[in-house]
Design a protein around this motif. Structure first.
Motif, PDB file in Angstrom:
ATOM      1  N   ALA A 123       0.805  -1.223   0.000  1.00  0.00           N
ATOM      2  CA  ALA A 123       0.000   0.000   0.000  1.00  0.00           C
ATOM      3  C   ALA A 123       0.844   1.282   0.000  1.00  0.00           C
ATOM      4  O   ALA A 123       0.545   2.198  -0.777  1.00  0.00           O
ATOM      5  CB  ALA A 123      -0.966  -0.008   1.183  1.00  0.00           C
ATOM      6  N   ALA A 127       0.708   4.028  -3.077  1.00  0.00           N
ATOM      7  CA  ALA A 127       0.360   5.418  -2.779  1.00  0.00           C
ATOM      8  C   ALA A 127       1.451   6.367  -3.257  1.00  0.00           C
ATOM      9  O   ALA A 127       1.163   7.425  -3.826  1.00  0.00           O
ATOM     10  CB  ALA A 127       0.120   5.583  -1.282  1.00  0.00           C
ATOM     11  N   THR A 131       0.949   9.174  -6.203  1.00  0.00           N
ATOM     12  CA  THR A 131       1.250  10.579  -5.896  1.00  0.00           C
ATOM     13  C   THR A 131       2.286  11.136  -6.867  1.00  0.00           C
ATOM     14  O   THR A 131       2.137  12.250  -7.379  1.00  0.00           O
ATOM     15  CB  THR A 131       1.753  10.710  -4.450  1.00  0.00           C
ATOM     16  OG1 THR A 131       0.770  10.171  -3.563  1.00  0.00           O
ATOM     17  CG2 THR A 131       2.027  12.155  -4.082  1.00  0.00           C
TER      18      THR A 131
END
Length: 153
Positions: A123, A127, A131
C-alpha cells in the motif's frame, strides 16, 4: 566447514507454552530474567505441552531449572487446536495469603508470531507511485499551459 553438531533433526517436537510470574514483587522496574528467572529472582511458572496435553505448575531459578509443585496443586487447563493455532486456558484457585475475599482481574490475549500482511508493504508503494504520477501530470500540464500562453502573447 565442519559439521560439529551433527545433522539437524527433521522431527518437530510438541508445541509448548510457558507463563511466568515473579515470586516476589520488587519496588523498582527490575523484572526476573525472561527465560525462567534466576537464582536471585526466581519465578512462579505454568508450563504446558501439546504432547502429551499436560500442564505443570512450579518454580524456576533459571533456564532448565523447573521444579514442579506437588500433584494436585490446583492448576487446570484447557487446550484446543483450531485453524492452525493453539488456544490454551489456565485456571487456578485464587488462594491469597491474606484475608482478601475477592479479586478483580483483566483478560489478556497473547498473539504470538502474527505474520505481517503484504498490504502493509504494498500500500505505501502504490500510494507513492500514484502521488508521483499525479505530480508529473500536474507539472506537464502547467508547462504546456505556460508554452501556449507564451505563443499567444
Amino acid at each position: 566447514m565442519t559439521d560439529v553438531d551433527g545433522s539437524t533433526s527433521t522431527i518437530q517436537g510438541p508445541d509448548r507454552l510457558a507463563v511466568q510470574f515473579p515470586m516476589r514483587l520488587s519496588e523498582g522496574m527490575e523484572r526476573p530474567y525472561f527465560l525462567g528467572g534466576s537464582s536471585r529472582r526466581p519465578v512462579y511458572m505454568w508450563r504446558w505441552a501439546s504432547t502429551p496435553d499436560r500442564a505443570d505448575e512450579g518454580s524456576a531459578t533459571g533456564l532448565g531449572t523447573f521444579a514442579p509443585f506437588a500433584a494436585g496443586s490446583g492448576l487446570t487447563h484447557g487446550a484446543r487446536f483450531e485453524r492452525g493455532a493453539w488456544e490454551v486456558q489456565f485456571t487456578r484457585v485464587l488462594a491469597p495469603p491474606d484475608s482478601t475475599r475477592g479479586a478483580v482481574s483483566a483478560w489478556y490475549q497473547i498473539y504470538l508470531d502474527v505474520p505481517t500482511p503484504t498490504t502493509a508493504y504494498v500500500a505505501p508503494i502504490v500510494a507513492m507511485l500514484l502521488t508521483a504520477g499525479l505530480g508529473v501530470v500536474v507539472v506537464v500540464r502547467a508547462q504546456q499551459r505556460g508554452q501556449r500562453a507564451a505563443k499567444l502573447s
